[in-house]
Write an enzyme that holds these catalytic residues in place. Structure first.
Site, PDB file in Angstrom:
ATOM      1  N   ARG A  77       0.822  -1.418  -0.033  1.00  0.00           N
ATOM      2  CA  ARG A  77      -0.095   0.016   0.290  1.00  0.00           C
ATOM      3  C   ARG A  77       1.059   1.595  -0.056  1.00  0.00           C
ATOM      4  O   ARG A  77       2.102   1.705   0.415  1.00  0.00           O
ATOM      5  CB  ARG A  77      -1.014  -0.127   1.607  1.00  0.00           C
ATOM      6  CG  ARG A  77      -1.975  -1.379   1.064  1.00  0.00           C
ATOM      7  CD  ARG A  77      -3.089  -0.618   0.182  1.00  0.00           C
ATOM      8  NE  ARG A  77      -3.828  -1.238   0.504  1.00  0.00           N
ATOM      9  CZ  ARG A  77      -4.766  -2.606  -0.286  1.00  0.00           C
ATOM     10  NH1 ARG A  77      -3.686  -3.396  -1.225  1.00  0.00           N
ATOM     11  NH2 ARG A  77      -5.309  -3.104  -0.623  1.00  0.00           N
ATOM     12  N   GLU A 100      -4.082   7.541  -4.649  1.00  0.00           N
ATOM     13  CA  GLU A 100      -4.471   6.905  -6.130  1.00  0.00           C
ATOM     14  C   GLU A 100      -5.901   6.501  -6.482  1.00  0.00           C
ATOM     15  O   GLU A 100      -6.861   6.941  -6.548  1.00  0.00           O
ATOM     16  CB  GLU A 100      -4.577   5.021  -6.073  1.00  0.00           C
ATOM     17  CG  GLU A 100      -3.512   4.479  -5.293  1.00  0.00           C
ATOM     18  CD  GLU A 100      -3.506   3.194  -5.517  1.00  0.00           C
ATOM     19  OE1 GLU A 100      -4.468   2.162  -5.409  1.00  0.00           O
ATOM     20  OE2 GLU A 100      -2.011   2.738  -4.397  1.00  0.00           O
ATOM     21  N   HIS A 131      -2.199  -0.151 -10.116  1.00  0.00           N
ATOM     22  CA  HIS A 131      -2.284  -1.119  -8.665  1.00  0.00           C
ATOM     23  C   HIS A 131      -3.272  -2.388  -9.324  1.00  0.00           C
ATOM     24  O   HIS A 131      -4.518  -2.045  -8.932  1.00  0.00           O
ATOM     25  CB  HIS A 131      -4.001  -0.273  -7.650  1.00  0.00           C
ATOM     26  CG  HIS A 131      -4.005  -1.068  -6.245  1.00  0.00           C
ATOM     27  ND1 HIS A 131      -4.176  -0.213  -5.267  1.00  0.00           N
ATOM     28  CD2 HIS A 131      -3.529  -1.578  -5.674  1.00  0.00           C
ATOM     29  CE1 HIS A 131      -4.260  -1.938  -4.079  1.00  0.00           C
ATOM     30  NE2 HIS A 131      -3.713  -2.354  -4.754  1.00  0.00           N
TER      31      HIS A 131
HETATM   32  O1  LIG Z   1      -4.058  -4.885  -3.299  1.00  0.00           O
HETATM   33  C1  LIG Z   1      -5.159  -5.958  -3.514  1.00  0.00           C
HETATM   34  C2  LIG Z   1      -5.975  -6.778  -2.199  1.00  0.00           C
HETATM   35  O2  LIG Z   1      -5.527  -6.144  -1.675  1.00  0.00           O
HETATM   36  O3  LIG Z   1      -5.723  -7.788  -2.951  1.00  0.00           O
END
Ligand SMILES: O=CC(=O)O
Length: 372
Positions: free
Chosen positions: A288, A317, A336
């Protein structure tokens, strides 16, 4: 007409698919899952209708994928947020679960108060930092996630970012396709990943999958984790444990962040940590954005404190279009996409369905998130 359980047919096919495609999940399915699947069938057979599950929307850029709807409808009566708002009085007593994908729908106090029969929030994805676990649990509601389904695709993105940064793939694509290019000069060089030192911070499912892949690149693997892995697990991938993160930062050519975002990992990498890294090192983030102090990272990249960064996650984001990280040549940013594959997304849906069904039937939940 007698109610026919649509899960019956689907489970046997489903179980087979899980067993062949979900590598690490295999073990769990064999020991508990298989039994659980038949137990679900027994219990669900006794019900008159499928459980009602709230979803954000069906289709569209933020909704349940069209290709997953049929599968989900075999198990649940899907209620969209819009429908719920229109028919709240009638539906609030019916909804037993919420299927969450990314931040949708938002689980706040108001929603929790409006769903008296809610038993479980099934998060499709591993990270649950967008959920207020304490609040949800105070309503007696369980939370589940999908650590198995996401692990391969996210580990792949970690490797892809590391390789792309090391070999300057994005710059290379630009040069190859630029109208200004008349010949291919060898006036810029990448570095090799092979036999370099990779420091993995966070050795859960995903971190371990990264290590497996890195082993094939003959990398020297260091890792830091809250809990040390078993010796045989370390040996299987050739990873050395660093109790102290600083040691890992000082020795690694590539540092990859694979931790969950918690109060302990928030801004784990700041100015001090960046300064401990080698000036030739690259920082890769597949966890993250908030795990890194982004201002400190911009400064470190501008001042060549570290060589490069490759980030699948940032905050916010997307980044504002004028953000400095978007202007630096030694940075790669992807939107992401750790779990953005056909396979991962479907497995996430499957794992979420299993979690929700387990919770609704008071069976052992494959992946429950317990608030600390
Ligand atoms: O970011 C992706 C997840 O948390 O699976």
């Amino acid at each position: 007409a007698a109610w026919v359980n649509p899960t019956n047919k689907c489970w046997s096919k489903q179980a087979k698919r899980n067993i062949t495609s979900l590598q690490s999940y295999k073990v769990e399915l064999k020991s508990t899952g298989r039994k659980m699947l038949s137990a679900y069938q027994a219990k669900i057979m006794g019900e008159k209708e499928l459980p009602s599950v709230l979803v954000f929307e069906i289709g569209g850029p933020f909704g349940i994928l069209e290709s997953h709807v049929e599968y989900l409808r075999k198990h649940f009566n899907l209620v969209t947020v819009k429908e719920f708002q229109r028919r709240k009085e009638e539906l609030c007593e019916k909804i037993k679960s919420v299927f969450v994908f990314e931040r949708r729908p938002v689980i706040d106090r108001e929603l929790l108060e409006s769903l008296p029969r809610l038993k479980v929030v099934g998060n499709s994805g591993v990270g649950v930092n967008h959920l207020d676990l304490k609040l949800i649990s105070s309503f007696g509601v369980k939370v589940t996630n999908t650590p198995h389904a996401v692990s391969d695709s996210t580990a792949d993105i970690g490797m892809a970012l590391m390789l792309a940064s090391a070999r300057r793939l994005v710059e290379g694509c630009y040069i190859a396709s630029s109208p200004d290019t008349t010949h291919f000069a060898v006036d810029w060089l990448g570095v090799e990943v092979t036999r370099a030192t990779l420091g993995i911070i966070g050795m859960g499912n995903i971190g371990y999958k990264v290590a497996k892949r890195a082993k094939a690149f003959e990398m020297n693997i260091l890792y830091h984790n809250r809990n040390r892995r078993k010796e045989e697990e370390e040996q299987a991938v050739g990873a050395t444990y660093c109790k102290n993160i600083d040691d890992l930062l000082q020795q690694s050519d590539f540092v990859m962040l694979v931790v969950n975002l918690t109060s302990e990992t928030h801004r784990l990498i700041g100015k001090r940590e960046l300064e401990l890294m080698k000036p030739t090192a690259t920082l890769i983030n597949i966890s993250r954005g908030e795990v890194i102090d982004q201002d400190a990272l911009v400064e470190a990249l501008q001042n060549k404190v570290i060589k490069a960064a490759a980030l699948d996650v940032t905050y916010p984001e997307p980044l504002p279009r004028d953000h400095l990280l978007l202007q630096l040549k030694n940075v790669i940013i992807t939107p992401h996409i750790g779990t953005a594959t056909v396979q991962a997304l479907f497995m996430m849906t499957e794992e979420t369905v299993e979690n929700i069904l387990a919770a609704l039937n008071d069976l052992p939940i494959p992946s429950e998130v317990i608030p600390k």
